[in-house]
Design a protein around this motif. Sequence first.
Motif, PDB file in Angstrom:
ATOM      1  N   ALA A  73       0.867  -1.214   0.041  1.00 14.70           N
ATOM      2  CA  ALA A  73       0.041   0.040  -0.042  1.00 14.70           C
ATOM      3  C   ALA A  73       0.887   1.239  -0.239  1.00 14.70           C
ATOM      4  O   ALA A  73       0.605   2.326  -0.600  1.00 14.70           O
ATOM      5  N   VAL A  74       2.055   1.122   0.702  1.00 14.48           N
ATOM      6  CA  VAL A  74       2.887   2.418   0.534  1.00 14.48           C
ATOM      7  C   VAL A  74       3.818   2.372  -0.653  1.00 14.48           C
ATOM      8  O   VAL A  74       3.692   3.643  -1.013  1.00 14.48           O
ATOM      9  N   ILE A  75       4.224   1.285  -0.983  1.00 18.97           N
ATOM     10  CA  ILE A  75       5.124   1.358  -2.438  1.00 18.97           C
ATOM     11  C   ILE A  75       4.424   1.862  -3.662  1.00 18.97           C
ATOM     12  O   ILE A  75       4.912   2.627  -4.282  1.00 18.97           O
ATOM     13  N   VAL A  76       2.987   1.668  -3.517  1.00 19.80           N
ATOM     14  CA  VAL A  76       2.256   1.948  -4.937  1.00 19.80           C
ATOM     15  C   VAL A  76       2.222   3.431  -4.861  1.00 19.80           C
ATOM     16  O   VAL A  76       1.747   3.948  -5.945  1.00 19.80           O
ATOM     17  N   THR A  77       2.356   4.255  -3.620  1.00 18.81           N
ATOM     18  CA  THR A  77       2.415   5.540  -3.763  1.00 18.81           C
ATOM     19  C   THR A  77       3.726   6.443  -3.993  1.00 18.81           C
ATOM     20  O   THR A  77       3.826   7.504  -3.899  1.00 18.81           O
ATOM     21  N   ARG A  78       4.664   5.351  -4.488  1.00 21.19           N
ATOM     22  CA  ARG A  78       5.953   5.970  -4.529  1.00 21.19           C
ATOM     23  C   ARG A  78       6.567   6.381  -3.318  1.00 21.19           C
ATOM     24  O   ARG A  78       7.514   7.135  -3.064  1.00 21.19           O
ATOM     25  N   ASN A  79       6.253   5.747  -2.170  1.00 22.58           N
ATOM     26  CA  ASN A  79       7.068   5.579  -1.184  1.00 22.58           C
ATOM     27  C   ASN A  79       7.444   4.478  -0.779  1.00 22.58           C
ATOM     28  O   ASN A  79       7.290   3.250  -1.211  1.00 22.58           O
ATOM     29  N   VAL A  80       8.063   4.229   0.657  1.00 19.13           N
ATOM     30  CA  VAL A  80       8.472   2.979   1.201  1.00 19.13           C
ATOM     31  C   VAL A  80       8.585   3.212   3.013  1.00 19.13           C
ATOM     32  O   VAL A  80       8.802   4.414   3.395  1.00 19.13           O
TER      33      VAL A  80
END
Length: 343
Positions: A73-80
């Motif tokens: 859920a975090v990575i798909v928003t370009r975060n980690v």
Amino acid sequence: MTELMLQPSRVSPVQRVVGTVLRSREIAVAGVLIAVIVVATAKSHTFLFSGNGWRDLLLTPSILLLLAVGQTAVIVTRNVDLSVGSTLGLTAYLTGRLFLDHPGLPIVAVFLAAVLMGAVLGLVNGALVAFGKVPALVITLGTLYIYRGIMLSWAGSNRINASDMPHAFLRLGTRSIASIPILTIISLAVLALVGYYLWTARGGRELYAIGSDPDAATLYGLDVRRRVLAAFVLSGALAGLAGVVYTARYGTVSSGAGSGIELQAVGAAVIGGVAIFGGSGTVWGAAIGAFLLVTINRALPIVGIQDFWQRAVVGALIISAVVLDRVLSARQARKLIEARDES
């Protein structure tokens, strides 16, 4: 033009199905997982057919699965989110302390307390990233050490043992329903709920839109900050749940609980087809990636591969997944440009 119009009819249904399978990262990773299980079982039948073989195959990845789902859920928003390992450690120790300091406390209340604590820790990450405009890599790397420092200060050299926790709670880590461990059922239920939300709900689809192009999402009117904040809260909450599962699974908690597992969570998501640059991937793929990572770690010693090469294999899988993602993205971009030019 006539040739282009007739071309789709020349493709048989079987060819379309085969093409879809070959393009599916989830199916490809699942194929690798099955191959690893088959090879390990052929080398040693106890890998799968011993008393604990099947149980360990399903139970051991349940913790990493929860972290990988939240990480997706975090990575798909370009975060980690690199703090999930420390969050797991804190909530695992909280679980033990609640049972130790408050005997008779309902198990459901302990679950809720750990999930709430994880959500609060995720909220801190999300607020700093979404409103502070600081890169998530920097923020979560910092909170990784901060949360771990709190854990070390709180736990010290103390260890919470199985004798400090109620037997009913510990049974969650040993009991099964229809040969499927209860903790695995919990993890799969969470996977289904989050997967359904991301795939069908408007909020879930907006996370993908934000990851695909944050500037375009803002111009379109999406509340980017709120969605990014929610993604980090979800990741933290699932890390909190993973802390409870960890405690029930192993029965003991020390200050080192969850150390290093955050990188495995990122690796599981990436190997499962979640684009590290955001905008694509599924929790189903991340779950399969989690099973693959844990199964490989169990299988490689059986086939006689030394510890160094075990780590190298996992690293090679992660690098290959990232490179493959970039190659496929570039190929898709070229096809879109060619289609636009032809039209």
